[in-house]
Design an enzyme around this catalytic site. Structure first.
Site, PDB file in Angstrom:
ATOM      1  N   ARG A  11       0.879  -4.987  -5.652  1.00 50.29           N
ATOM      2  CA  ARG A  11       0.881  -6.235  -4.879  1.00 50.29           C
ATOM      3  C   ARG A  11       1.330  -7.291  -5.887  1.00 50.29           C
ATOM      4  NH1 ARG A  11      -0.900  -3.940   0.161  1.00 50.29           N
ATOM      5  NH2 ARG A  11      -2.798  -2.795  -0.169  1.00 50.29           N
TER       6      ARG A  11
ATOM      7  N   ASP B 241      -0.415   2.759   8.381  1.00 45.30           N
ATOM      8  CA  ASP B 241      -0.971   2.032   9.530  1.00 45.30           C
ATOM      9  C   ASP B 241      -0.141   2.155  10.815  1.00 45.30           C
ATOM     10  OD1 ASP B 241      -2.891   1.171   7.735  1.00 45.30           O
ATOM     11  OD2 ASP B 241      -1.863  -0.720   7.309  1.00 45.30           O
TER      12      ASP B 241
ATOM     13  N   ARG C 124      -5.756  -1.323   9.105  1.00 49.70           N
ATOM     14  CA  ARG C 124      -5.736  -2.793   9.013  1.00 49.70           C
ATOM     15  C   ARG C 124      -6.003  -3.393  10.390  1.00 49.70           C
ATOM     16  NH1 ARG C 124      -3.605  -5.637   4.410  1.00 49.70           N
ATOM     17  NH2 ARG C 124      -2.423  -3.838   3.755  1.00 49.70           N
TER      18      ARG C 124
ATOM     19  N   GLY D   1       0.845  -1.203   0.000  1.00 49.78           N
ATOM     20  CA  GLY D   1       0.000   0.000   0.000  1.00 49.78           C
ATOM     21  C   GLY D   1       0.876   1.247   0.000  1.00 49.78           C
TER      22      GLY D   1
ATOM     23  N   ASP E 248       5.067  -4.801   6.212  1.00 47.64           N
ATOM     24  CA  ASP E 248       5.630  -6.091   6.638  1.00 47.64           C
ATOM     25  C   ASP E 248       5.664  -7.136   5.517  1.00 47.64           C
ATOM     26  OD1 ASP E 248       2.905  -6.246   6.686  1.00 47.64           O
ATOM     27  OD2 ASP E 248       2.757  -7.216   8.637  1.00 47.64           O
TER      28      ASP E 248
ATOM     29  N   THR F 178       4.090   2.957   5.596  1.00 53.23           N
ATOM     30  CA  THR F 178       2.668   2.569   5.642  1.00 53.23           C
ATOM     31  C   THR F 178       1.920   3.530   6.552  1.00 53.23           C
ATOM     32  OG1 THR F 178       1.089   0.942   6.508  1.00 53.23           O
ATOM     33  CG2 THR F 178       3.302   0.776   7.357  1.00 53.23           C
TER      34      THR F 178
END
Ligand code: ADP
Ligand code: F6P
Length: 320
Positions: free
Chosen positions: A72, A128, A172, A11, A103, A126
């Site tokens: 991806r 996140d 996430r 992402g 990760d 990221t």
């Protein structure tokens, strides 16, 4: 070492461009040739490389997204495919790789280093903020600033109509975005996957606020907890509060990176080059207590990410 490559994968996150710029310019400054790989591991397999110059990364420090594109690439889980990727790199005389991602990206990078002896350094990028071993990841600060901007706007209309807003944010499995944005945005309740919640407590807080004259309420829900629609349904079933749901979605992944993310990305990019020149591999660049360091990938993988839960308790205390 003469030639290295850099890619962005997984992402995207605001600040990835600033990190690419730092790797390229820091590499050139230290006498290296730096190649950019398009579309993460997909480009690696296809040999989609381009030599970067100092000028090629001009005018991107302020841009969201990633100039190198991201993808991806499930095929990269196949060892034969990874072998091909290492062959592509070696065929171009590239001796080491910097991967910017999360990760999943680091798992692929670690395999490239362990199985094929290819030196790799990772940079955590990221929104996140869910990578163990580092206090912050590139993109997180911009994302939470985007979220609080949205909360401020929602608050205006929530007050006018005296409504309860349930706002769902990304992250996430991690609650960091909800937690930091919830505290900074003055949300009445914050639901994160790391802390269980009871709908009765949330309603109690809503009642308490209403009793002291509050005209609106904002409940922030991390996507890892579940759907904001379900939370709204539970509140409407049990109370007379009028609710509305906003799912912020990918707006959180875009936009110009904040100064914090640009500085973090610049420091991390330069550190990645420094680590490679020191002969390090299988490491991730991390920031701890404002110091930029290299840590082994295994340390990041063996750890479990935990948000700063003292912020959770503080937010609860300040939103009475
Ligand atoms: P992120 O890096 O943000 O966590 P992903 O989980 O999508 O994003 O991972 C990015 C890419 O890393 C994947 O598309 C794949 O190419 C590679 N990757 C992920 N998991 C593995 C794995 N177990 N082995 C090898 N490569 C992997
Ligand atoms: O990892 C970043 C992230 O935006 C998560 O917060 C979210 O769960 C996921 O990616 C969304 O992925 P996609 O862009 O593939 O829909």
């Amino acid at each position: 070492m003469k030639r290295i490559a850099v890619l962005t994968s997984g992402g995207d996150a605001p600040g990835m461009n600033a990190a690419v710029r730092a790797v390229v310019r820091s590499g050139i400054y230290r006498g290296l040739e730096v190649y950019g790989v398009y579309r993460g591991y997909s480009g690696l397999i296809q040999g989609d490389f381009v030599e970067m110059t100092a000028g090629s990364v001009g005018d991107i420090i302020q841009k969201g997204g990633t100039k190198l594109y991201s993808a991806r690439c499930p095929e990269f889980k196949d060892p034969e495919v990874r072998k091909k990727a290492a062959e592509q790199l070696r065929a171009k005389g590239i001796e080491a790789l910097v991967t910017i991602g999360g990760d999943g990206t680091f798992t692929g990078a670690m395999k490239l280093s362990d199985e094929l002896g290819f030196p790799v350094i990772g940079i955590p990028g990221t929104i996140d903020n869910d990578i163990p071993g580092t206090d912050f990841t590139i993109g997180f600060d911009t994302a939470i600033n985007t979220v609080i901007d949205c909360i401020d706007k929602i608050r205006d209309t929530a007050t006018s109509h005296e409504r309860t807003y349930i706002v769902e944010v990304m992250g996430r499995d991690a609650g960091d975005i909800a937690l930091w944005a919830g505290l900074a945005g003055g949300a009445e309740s914050i639901l994160i996957p790391e802390e269980s919640y009871q709908i009765s407590n949330i309603i109690e807080r809503l009642n308490h606020g209403a009793a002291r004259g509050k005209k609106h309420s904002i409940i922030l829900v991390a996507e890892g907890v579940g759907s904001a629609v379900d939370v709204a349904k539970q509140i409407e079933e049990r109370t007379d509060y009028e609710t509305r749901v906003t799912v912020l979605g990918h707006v959180q992944r875009g936009g110009s990176p904040t100064a914090f993310d640009r500085v973090l990305a610049s420091r991390m990019g330069a550190k990645a080059v420094e680590l490679l020149l020191e002969g390090k591999t299988n490491q991730m660049v991390a920031v701890r207590n404002n110091e930029i360091i290299g840590i082994d990938f295994v340390e990041a993988f063996n750890g479990k990410h935990q948000p700063n839960l003292s912020l959770y308790h503080l937010a609860g205390e300040l939103s009475i």
